[in-house]
Design a protein around this motif. Structure first.
Motif, PDB file in Angstrom:
ATOM      1  N   THR A   1       3.729  -1.718   3.927  1.00 42.76           N
ATOM      2  CA  THR A   1       3.721  -0.282   3.666  1.00 42.76           C
ATOM      3  C   THR A   1       4.903   0.373   4.367  1.00 42.76           C
ATOM      4  OG1 THR A   1       2.341   1.692   3.508  1.00 42.76           O
ATOM      5  CG2 THR A   1       2.244   0.517   5.579  1.00 42.76           C
TER       6      THR A   1
ATOM      7  N   ILE B   1       0.852  -1.190   0.000  1.00 43.13           N
ATOM      8  CA  ILE B   1       0.000   0.000   0.000  1.00 43.13           C
ATOM      9  C   ILE B   1       0.891   1.244   0.000  1.00 43.13           C
ATOM     10  CG2 ILE B   1      -2.007   1.137   1.047  1.00 43.13           C
ATOM     11  CD1 ILE B   1      -2.608  -1.753   0.663  1.00 43.13           C
ATOM     12  N   SER B   2       0.668   2.102  -0.980  1.00 43.29           N
ATOM     13  CA  SER B   2       1.428   3.346  -1.080  1.00 43.29           C
ATOM     14  C   SER B   2       0.528   4.515  -0.718  1.00 43.29           C
ATOM     15  CB  SER B   2       1.935   3.510  -2.510  1.00 43.29           C
ATOM     16  OG  SER B   2       2.412   4.822  -2.711  1.00 43.29           O
ATOM     17  N   ARG B   3       1.107   5.571  -0.126  1.00 46.00           N
ATOM     18  CA  ARG B   3       0.314   6.768   0.166  1.00 46.00           C
ATOM     19  C   ARG B   3      -0.197   7.384  -1.133  1.00 46.00           C
ATOM     20  NH1 ARG B   3       1.967   9.538   5.060  1.00 46.00           N
ATOM     21  NH2 ARG B   3       0.847  11.340   4.280  1.00 46.00           N
TER      22      ARG B   3
ATOM     23  N   GLU C   1       9.305   6.600  -0.443  1.00 45.09           N
ATOM     24  CA  GLU C   1       8.976   5.263  -0.944  1.00 45.09           C
ATOM     25  C   GLU C   1       9.289   5.173  -2.447  1.00 45.09           C
ATOM     26  OE1 GLU C   1       4.757   4.423  -1.238  1.00 45.09           O
ATOM     27  OE2 GLU C   1       5.460   3.222  -2.931  1.00 45.09           O
TER      28      GLU C   1
ATOM     29  N   THR D   1      -3.731   4.852   5.590  1.00 47.21           N
ATOM     30  CA  THR D   1      -2.924   3.918   4.804  1.00 47.21           C
ATOM     31  C   THR D   1      -2.521   2.702   5.642  1.00 47.21           C
ATOM     32  OG1 THR D   1      -2.116   5.790   3.526  1.00 47.21           O
ATOM     33  CG2 THR D   1      -0.855   3.756   3.364  1.00 47.21           C
TER      34      THR D   1
ATOM     35  N   ALA E   1      -3.459  -1.212   5.055  1.00 45.54           N
ATOM     36  CA  ALA E   1      -2.440  -2.262   5.071  1.00 45.54           C
ATOM     37  C   ALA E   1      -2.817  -3.353   6.075  1.00 45.54           C
ATOM     38  CB  ALA E   1      -1.080  -1.666   5.419  1.00 45.54           C
TER      39      ALA E   1
END
Lengths: 212, 290
Positions: free
Chosen positions: B197, B147-149, B159, B186, B190
């Protein structure tokens, strides 16, 4: 984290900002809705449809548009209003004017027969409009309340123009967003519940007053 | 009874409107845009309280957003100081003249790679770059999610820089999810999806008890998180300089170091002057595209 005193302060600020915005919006919406109700002209329905669809404008978009207007480098930047409660008042007023106008126009329209009666009894146009306004007052007031509740519950304008500054522009909705970003979900729900209670209290008191 | 009720409600309404307009205007405003990771911990409120007791004429006002938005707001005016943590973005805005050329590093801490306790990617114990490579290949095999922001925040920029250093591009992969949300949201995603993450240590420490995730990698130069302070030349430079000086003073640095018993943020200058290696690390990150 948040003391009861702070919650009270934030609640009062929410009421003050959204209350002022509602009063300003009402001052603009009342003549506008009277005009739309009483005058027949080409494109009137189009105006009503546009107003109606403007209700769907996301609050953060209205916040963004006003941001570019009010920011120091923008056309109204010299007023130095960004990140103040006044900017939030202006933003919320603009947000709720379409909503209020539509509701008021409907309230007036349902009583429109009054106008013909008044004119047949020898009243002037402005006297007839005044009569219509007085007869529709309960509907007008509930339109103002709908606008107030929309304003006090919105987040986008408050965050964009106010910035959620503690003790200055922090209102209920921005405080809730902050608590969520801190992982304090339970506190966020409690604050949301308080917000609904405030709205219920104000709405019921003012509509009772209007019914008398 | 009803009259009393209505009276009370009206009184509240009037009192609150009065309150709104009796806001003290004698104080000068110092508008500071900053990142949620600093603000949500409460560190900035502590620094503000100490600063204001010494400078009673100033009211510090924080606007907490992501680093990207904090700098963007500064570029539009109305902001006096920024506290941010994305060297490559800072450099970009300094070159545009939005913020001063030479900002100061005032604190640092670490990012952490977290993930499901079973660690299906086998990333635990590896170097940061190798851990990201393991996640990539496990993702391609459909075994893990990341999971990315996805919001240009300092954490998101870092990241993306790590992916770039690993020579990988996860964008548009089915196992790579962009939340577009703040760190807490986020992390919650996750947690729900049992995914990996990247998180800043501050947010991790106050969220970890609510989550079924664990630390996968917490060591490595790639994980150093550097916070810098910049004056916005178009703003209230006088008070901005005073607040900046306070943050960098012995008292300010002590406050940062001992905040919540220590371990959350590390001061850059006092008691140990870390500026040299922090600046070198900062320079390195400022050149890598996010």
């Amino acid at each position: 984290m948040v003391t009861p005193l702070e919650i009270a302060e934030i609640s009062l600020r929410s009421i003050a900002i959204s209350g002022t915005a509602s009063i300003i919006a009402a001052v603009i919406s009342i003549p506008l809705s009277l005009f739309l109700c009483l005058r027949d002209f080409k494109g009137k329905n189009l105006i009503l449809e546009i107003l109606n669809s403007m209700v769907s404008l996301p609050t953060v978009v209205i916040g963004l548009l006003l941001y570019y207007l009010l920011t120091r480098t923008g056309p109204l930047g010299f007023l130095d209003l960004m990140y103040t409660p006044i900017a939030m008042v202006i933003g919320q007023a603009i947000l709720i004017i379409p909503l209020m106008t539509i509701f008021m126009e409907r309230a007036l329209d349902s009583r429109k027969d009054v106008v013909e009666v008044a004119i047949s009894l020898g009243a002037s146009n402005s006297q007839a409009a005044h009569r219509l306004f007085l007869d529709s007052l309960p509907g007008i007031i509930s339109s103002v309340l709908v606008g107030f509740n929309r304003a006090i519950g919105e987040l986008g304008v408050a965050l964009m123009l106010g910035g959620n500054i503690k003790g200055f522009t922090r209102v209920m909705t921005t405080a809730i967003a902050l608590e969520v970003s801190k992982g304090e979900f339970e506190l966020g729900i409690s604050l949301g519940f308080i917000l609904v209670c405030i709205s219920l209290l104000l709405t019921s008191a003012i509509s009772r007053m209007a019914r008398r | 009874m009803r009259k009393l009720f209505i009276g009370i409600v009206l009184a509240v309404l009037l009192a609150s409107i009065a309150l709104l307009y009796i806001i003290s205007t004698e104080k000068r405003s110092l508008i500071v845009t900053t990142t949620t990771s600093l603000y949500a911990t409460g560190l900035l409120d502590e620094l503000k309280a100490k600063f204001e007791s010494k400078n009673p004429g100033v009211m510090v006002k924080f606007i907490a957003t992501g680093t990207g938005e904090a700098l963007k707001r500064a570029s539009q005016g109305g902001v006096d100081l920024v506290l941010v943590h994305a060297p490559s973005l800072e450099k970009e805005y300094a070159e545009k003249g939005v913020i001063e050329k030479n900002g100061s590093i005032f604190a640092y801490n670490y990012f952490i790679l977290v993930g499901p306790s079973a660690d299906p990617a086998g990333a635990s114990g590896k170097s940061v770059i190798d851990a990201f490579k393991s996640i990539y290949s496990a993702g391609e095999r459909g075994k893990v999610l990341f999971i990315s922001r996805g919001d240009r925040s300092g954490t998101n920029v870092r990241e993306m820089q790590i992916w770039r250093m690993a020579g990988l591009n996860p964008k548009n992969k089915s196992w790579y999810i962009e939340s577009g949300s703040d760190m807490v949201t986020t992390l919650s995603i996750a947690n729900e999806k049992q995914a990996y993450t990247l998180v800043d240590v501050g947010t991790w420490l106050f969220m970890k008890d609510k989550l079924g995730l664990r630390v996968i990698v917490d060591r490595g130069d790639e994980l150093i998180n550097i916070y810098s302070v910049y004056i916005v030349p178009s703003g209230n430079v006088r008070d901005a300089s005073a607040f900046k000086e306070f943050i960098l003073s012995k008292e300010g640095q002590e406050t940062i170091n001992s905040f919540k018993g220590g371990g959350l943020f590390f001061s850059a200058i006092w008691p140990v002057d870390n500026t040299k290696w922090l600046r070198e690390t900062w320079e390195k990150w400022s050149k890598i595209k996010g």
